[in-house]
Design an enzyme around this catalytic site. Structure first.
Site, PDB file in Angstrom:
ATOM      1  N   ALA A   6       0.863  -1.184   0.000  1.00  0.00           N
ATOM      2  CA  ALA A   6       0.000   0.000   0.000  1.00  0.00           C
ATOM      3  C   ALA A   6       0.895   1.229   0.000  1.00  0.00           C
ATOM      4  O   ALA A   6       1.549   1.534   0.992  1.00  0.00           O
ATOM      5  CB  ALA A   6      -0.905  -0.015   1.233  1.00  0.00           C
ATOM      6  N   SER A   8       1.236   5.024  -0.014  1.00  0.00           N
ATOM      7  CA  SER A   8       0.483   6.242   0.276  1.00  0.00           C
ATOM      8  C   SER A   8       1.080   7.463  -0.398  1.00  0.00           C
ATOM      9  O   SER A   8       0.416   8.494  -0.527  1.00  0.00           O
ATOM     10  CB  SER A   8       0.450   6.477   1.789  1.00  0.00           C
ATOM     11  OG  SER A   8       1.748   6.795   2.265  1.00  0.00           O
ATOM     12  N   GLY A   9       2.340   7.363  -0.797  1.00  0.00           N
ATOM     13  CA  GLY A   9       3.042   8.529  -1.320  1.00  0.00           C
ATOM     14  C   GLY A   9       3.980   9.133  -0.309  1.00  0.00           C
ATOM     15  O   GLY A   9       4.657  10.129  -0.582  1.00  0.00           O
ATOM     16  N   ASP A  12       7.425   6.412   4.572  1.00  0.00           N
ATOM     17  CA  ASP A  12       7.303   5.141   5.296  1.00  0.00           C
ATOM     18  C   ASP A  12       6.837   4.018   4.380  1.00  0.00           C
ATOM     19  O   ASP A  12       7.418   2.926   4.360  1.00  0.00           O
ATOM     20  CB  ASP A  12       6.339   5.290   6.478  1.00  0.00           C
ATOM     21  CG  ASP A  12       6.871   6.232   7.544  1.00  0.00           C
ATOM     22  OD1 ASP A  12       8.094   6.231   7.771  1.00  0.00           O
ATOM     23  OD2 ASP A  12       6.063   6.967   8.136  1.00  0.00           O
ATOM     24  N   SER A  13       5.793   4.263   3.597  1.00  0.00           N
ATOM     25  CA  SER A  13       5.272   3.209   2.726  1.00  0.00           C
ATOM     26  C   SER A  13       6.264   2.889   1.615  1.00  0.00           C
ATOM     27  O   SER A  13       6.373   1.739   1.183  1.00  0.00           O
ATOM     28  CB  SER A  13       3.915   3.612   2.135  1.00  0.00           C
ATOM     29  OG  SER A  13       4.024   4.759   1.323  1.00  0.00           O
ATOM     30  N   CYS A 101     -10.534   4.663   9.307  1.00  0.00           N
ATOM     31  CA  CYS A 101      -9.967   4.409   7.985  1.00  0.00           C
ATOM     32  C   CYS A 101      -9.243   3.065   7.960  1.00  0.00           C
ATOM     33  O   CYS A 101      -9.374   2.296   7.002  1.00  0.00           O
ATOM     34  CB  CYS A 101      -9.019   5.542   7.600  1.00  0.00           C
ATOM     35  SG  CYS A 101      -8.440   5.472   5.899  1.00  0.00           S
ATOM     36  N   CYS A 199      -6.961  14.214   7.213  1.00  0.00           N
ATOM     37  CA  CYS A 199      -6.596  14.348   5.806  1.00  0.00           C
ATOM     38  C   CYS A 199      -7.674  15.022   4.970  1.00  0.00           C
ATOM     39  O   CYS A 199      -7.366  15.687   3.985  1.00  0.00           O
ATOM     40  CB  CYS A 199      -6.238  12.985   5.217  1.00  0.00           C
ATOM     41  SG  CYS A 199      -7.627  11.838   5.069  1.00  0.00           S
TER      42      CYS A 199
END
Length: 393
Positions: A6, A8-9, A12-13, A101, A199
């Site tokens: 996943a 996210s941009g 960390d991801s 979420c 967000c």
């Protein structure tokens, strides 16, 4: 193993996806488009679901040499997270949209899609750890870097979801190391600011945003005895623990400041009182879930009760010791906990050994034993044993 990363941009991801590739997995990058306005741009470091984030995720996947897909989950995000956020505030609660979420979008919806497409696991950049016990059952634990630990917002993950969850950043000692690794890999997000706040509220003005979504009506502000001490333009604009902006017409007899103790949307009242009454001794939670298998004391209750409600109107588990955390990175507080089946509804009851300040219905309480996350529940009521809210008018 076939892994859906996943993306996210964020940094960390991106690093989590890179580590999954290094581990030899067959990795595909996936970005969730959650905004209903695809042209939305980031404002400072707010948000995590903008068009810029999608582009950053694509660039990271390009450098890693993995396929990249974007899935539109904006309608489900609106219904399950944004609309829930509005409804909770309208009910006088203080919701946690990040928890919702993770509970409804980032894991159930994404994992469901991943498994349907033949993936074995979903990899994310959360700071948390999955450990297997002696019987091969998976447990959720805190990450090595407690300052960045996100195990609390993952407390909604079930036993089945943990079987397909992968957190490559679990043992990373600091966020600085993640950024340094991203820079070594040539990832453009190495110095990208962390997202913060909510967000879908781009400017961070939650009160102003809610004022456009919830009908506000003038009402009374009362003290802990029920006496009217002021007025307000809308009860939903207040939060438990708030001190500033109350504009009270009558000062407290002892001359000390007063704080919001409770919000009563049905009566359109805000209850204020001394700071001491913000110290909560007992909490009751609903929407209970266990991260992995429930602890033995709870499992015994569920086994004995069979279907919910079969154990009678007040069937309960044996009490067990734990720590409870309410806020992200908040200090855990020791408590005794037990689960009750009351009228067929699960309730998680906590008697706090040390009082916790300013807890509000709608928040999430997460239970720990050591580093292990036991589970979570949405706070339905929180009270100080020194004050009976029913007596406040």
């Amino acid at each position: 193993m076939k892994v859906l990363a996943a993306m996210s941009g964020g940094v960390d991801s991106a690093v989590a996806g890179a580590r999954a590739v290094d581990a030899g997995h067959d990795v595909v990058g996936g970005h969730l488009a959650l905004s209903r306005m695809p042209g939305t741009l980031r404002t400072g470091s707010r948000g995590c679901c903008t068009i810029e984030d999608s582009r950053d995720a694509w660039r990271a996947c390009d450098i890693l040499g993995i396929p990249y897909y974007v899935w539109d989950f904006s309608e489900r995000f609106k219904e399950d997270v944004v609309d829930d956020f509005i409804a909770e505030y309208a009910a006088g609660h203080t919701p946690n949209p990040c928890m919702r979420c993770n509970e409804r979008i980032k894991f159930p919806a994404l994992l469901e899609k991943a498994l349907a497409l033949g993936f074995d696991a979903v990899c994310t950049g959360h700071y948390a750890k999955v450990i297997e016990d002696g019987q091969g059952n998976r447990e959720l634990h805190r990450a090595a870097d407690w300052a960045k630990d996100q195990s609390d917002v993952l407390g909604v993950l079930t036993h089945e979801q943990l079987k397909h969850s992968m957190f490559p950043l679990a043992d990373t000692p600091s966020k600085a190391e993640v950024r340094a690794e991203a820079a070594r890999r040539g990832l453009s997000v190495a110095n990208k600011p962390d997202s913060h706040d909510i967000c879908f509220i781009a400017d961070g003005d939650t009160r102003g945003w809610l004022a456009e979504k919830i009908e506000m009506e003038p009402g009374e502000i009362v003290d802990e005895t029920g006496a009217v001490v002021g007025g307000h333009d809308g009860a939903n604009a207040f939060t438990v623990g708030q001190r500033r902006g109350l504009k009270l017409g009558r000062p407290a007899a002892v001359g000390k400041p007063r704080f919001v103790l409770e919000i009563r949307p049905k009566e359109n009242k805000v209850v204020v009182g001394p700071e001491a009454l913000l110290a909560v001794d007992q909490m009751r939670g609903i929407k209970v879930s266990w991260a992995g298998l429930p602890v033995a004391e709870v499992a015994a209750l569920l086994d004995a009760a069979g279907t919910p409600g079969a154990g009678g109107d007040a069937a309960r588990s044996a009490a067990f010791d734990c720590m409870v955390q309410v806020r992200a990175h908040g200090d855990p507080v020791p408590a005794q906990a037990w689960e009750e089946l009351v009228g067929g509804r699960q309730q998680l009851v906590l008697a706090l050994v040390e009082p916790m300040r300013g807890v509000a219905p709608g928040q999430t309480m997460v239970l720990y034993q050591g580093t292990r996350v036991l589970g979570q529940a949405t706070i339905d009521s929180a009270r100080s044993l020194a004050w009976d809210p029913a007596g406040a008018g």
